[in-house]
Motif scaffolding. Structure first.
Motif, mmCIF file in Angstrom:
data_model
loop_
_atom_site.group_PDB
_atom_site.id
_atom_site.type_symbol
_atom_site.label_atom_id
_atom_site.label_comp_id
_atom_site.label_asym_id
_atom_site.label_seq_id
_atom_site.Cartn_x
_atom_site.Cartn_y
_atom_site.Cartn_z
ATOM 1 N N ALA A 101 21.633 -94.161 7.663
ATOM 2 C CA ALA A 101 21.995 -95.465 7.109
ATOM 3 C C ALA A 101 22.247 -95.367 5.604
ATOM 4 N N ILE A 102 21.400 -94.634 4.912
ATOM 5 C CA ILE A 102 21.574 -94.453 3.469
ATOM 6 C C ILE A 102 22.896 -93.742 3.173
ATOM 7 N N GLU A 103 23.208 -92.721 3.977
ATOM 8 C CA GLU A 103 24.448 -91.967 3.773
ATOM 9 C C GLU A 103 25.675 -92.814 4.110
ATOM 10 N N ILE A 104 25.596 -93.587 5.205
ATOM 11 C CA ILE A 104 26.704 -94.472 5.585
ATOM 12 C C ILE A 104 26.959 -95.485 4.477
ATOM 13 N N ASN A 105 25.883 -96.041 3.919
ATOM 14 C CA ASN A 105 26.010 -97.020 2.845
ATOM 15 C C ASN A 105 26.620 -96.403 1.593
ATOM 16 N N ARG A 106 26.393 -95.107 1.389
ATOM 17 C CA ARG A 106 26.957 -94.406 0.225
ATOM 18 C C ARG A 106 28.445 -94.119 0.413
ATOM 19 N N VAL A 107 28.843 -93.793 1.642
ATOM 20 C CA VAL A 107 30.215 -93.363 1.911
ATOM 21 C C VAL A 107 31.169 -94.539 2.104
ATOM 22 N N TYR A 108 30.687 -95.612 2.750
ATOM 23 C CA TYR A 108 31.574 -96.707 3.145
ATOM 24 C C TYR A 108 31.286 -97.994 2.388
ATOM 25 N N SER A 109 32.310 -98.848 2.305
ATOM 26 C CA SER A 109 32.125 -100.187 1.754
ATOM 27 C C SER A 109 31.394 -101.044 2.782
ATOM 28 N N LYS A 110 30.852 -102.158 2.332
ATOM 29 C CA LYS A 110 30.162 -103.066 3.244
ATOM 30 C C LYS A 110 31.120 -103.610 4.310
ATOM 31 N N LYS A 111 32.367 -103.843 3.933
ATOM 32 C CA LYS A 111 33.342 -104.342 4.904
ATOM 33 C C LYS A 111 33.608 -103.308 5.990
ATOM 34 N N ASP A 112 33.699 -102.043 5.601
ATOM 35 C CA ASP A 112 33.895 -100.981 6.585
ATOM 36 C C ASP A 112 32.685 -100.865 7.516
ATOM 37 N N ILE A 113 31.493 -100.977 6.942
ATOM 38 C CA ILE A 113 30.273 -100.884 7.752
ATOM 39 C C ILE A 113 30.215 -102.033 8.753
ATOM 40 N N LEU A 114 30.518 -103.241 8.295
ATOM 41 C CA LEU A 114 30.506 -104.401 9.189
ATOM 42 C C LEU A 114 31.554 -104.241 10.284
ATOM 43 N N THR A 115 32.734 -103.734 9.920
ATOM 44 C CA THR A 115 33.791 -103.501 10.903
ATOM 45 C C THR A 115 33.335 -102.532 11.979
ATOM 46 N N MET A 116 32.752 -101.421 11.567
ATOM 47 C CA MET A 116 32.293 -100.424 12.532
ATOM 48 C C MET A 116 31.170 -100.969 13.402
ATOM 49 N N TYR A 117 30.252 -101.709 12.792
ATOM 50 C CA TYR A 117 29.136 -102.268 13.567
ATOM 51 C C TYR A 117 29.650 -103.229 14.636
ATOM 52 N N LEU A 118 30.514 -104.152 14.251
ATOM 53 C CA LEU A 118 31.003 -105.160 15.187
ATOM 54 C C LEU A 118 31.833 -104.554 16.307
ATOM 55 N N ASN A 119 32.440 -103.399 16.051
ATOM 56 C CA ASN A 119 33.232 -102.724 17.079
ATOM 57 C C ASN A 119 32.392 -101.811 17.962
ATOM 58 N N ASN A 120 31.145 -101.564 17.576
ATOM 59 C CA ASN A 120 30.342 -100.573 18.290
ATOM 60 C C ASN A 120 29.024 -101.131 18.818
ATOM 61 N N ALA A 121 28.874 -102.461 18.771
ATOM 62 C CA ALA A 121 27.663 -103.093 19.283
ATOM 63 C C ALA A 121 27.843 -103.427 20.766
ATOM 64 N N TYR A 122 26.725 -103.503 21.484
ATOM 65 C CA TYR A 122 26.779 -103.751 22.931
ATOM 66 C C TYR A 122 26.542 -105.230 23.223
ATOM 67 N N PHE A 123 27.307 -105.796 24.190
ATOM 68 C CA PHE A 123 27.231 -107.217 24.507
ATOM 69 C C PHE A 123 27.022 -107.494 25.994
#
Length: 232
Positions: free
Chosen positions: A126-148
């Motif tokens: 999580a720390i590394e992801i936060n360092r590499v990506y913007s918050k918008k990119d992180i939110l995009t990836m999360y919303l596309n990879n969450a289970y429903f």
């Protein structure tokens, strides 16, 4: 344990810089007449950019899952403390206390197994992801990879599965319903448990009001409406 965890993290960290590209990679399938037969994503569901996801969904998920998302460094000290206390009470590693970034790390890079070493890896990633990506990119990836639930991954396929529309077109109530499923996808979805989903939607709408994302009036209107379920 720390040596093994460090080695695993070191190996997998190299994949983080390519994570968004990997999640959004599409394979197009053609039939024997060279006509397009369909598409497969390299991960679990259809990938859409943040601009194609309703702000209602974004606000509902952040209000429900990680209110400090745009401010935190990928993890929450308070959340981790709560999870640690729960672990002591329940005599073992339990879920909860994870930010959206930690959940993304778990869903995209790790297993769902609850162990100390896995939680440690989740924190490092999580720390590394936060360092590499913007918050918008992180939110995009999360919303596309969450289970429903019902075999559905990502908000685009969730909106299509339950409401027959794209993620960009959902209402406030539908967005709250989608966000509510994240707590327990097999339980809080309108196909398998309609009444529980209504109660969970009310909770999410209340959290959106508390976080200044919608008005009390909008929440009341959305909360009083039936779920227009389209079982695709």
């Amino acid at each position: 344990l720390f040596v093994c965890t460090y080695y695993t993290v070191k190996v997998k960290t190299s994949n983080i810089s390519n994570m968004k590209a990997a999640l959004s990679t599409t394979t197009t399938i053609y039939d024997n007449k060279n006509q397009k037969a369909g598409s497969l994503y390299s991960q679990k569901g259809s990938f859409v950019e943040l601009s194609q996801i309703s702000p209602y969904i974004q606000d509902a998920v952040i209000a429900t899952e990680d209110r400090t998302f745009y401010k935190n460094p990928g993890f929450s000290v308070k959340g981790m403390a709560r999870a640690a206390i729960s672990s002591v009470i329940h005599h073992g590693i339990v879920g909860g206390g994870s930010t959206l970034t930690q959940q993304l790390a778990k869903n995209a890079l790790l297993t769902q197994k609850q162990t100390f070493s896995r939680k440690l890896e989740e924190l490092f990633f999580a720390i590394e992801i936060n360092r590499v990506y913007s918050k918008k990119d992180i939110l995009t990836m999360y919303l596309n990879n969450a289970y429903f639930g019902n075999g559905v991954w990502g908000v685009q396929d969730a909106a299509r599965r339950y409401f027959g529309k794209n993620a960009s077109d959902v209402t406030v109530g539908e967005a709250a319903t989608i966000a509510g499923m994240l707590r327990s996808p097999s339980y809080y979805n309108p196909i398998d448990n309609y009444d529980a989903t209504l109660k969970r939607r009310a909770t999410v709408l209340s959290l959106m009001v508390n976080n200044g994302k919608i008005s009390e009036q909008d929440a009341n209107i959305a909360g009083e409406s039936e779920i227009s379920l389209v079982d695709n």
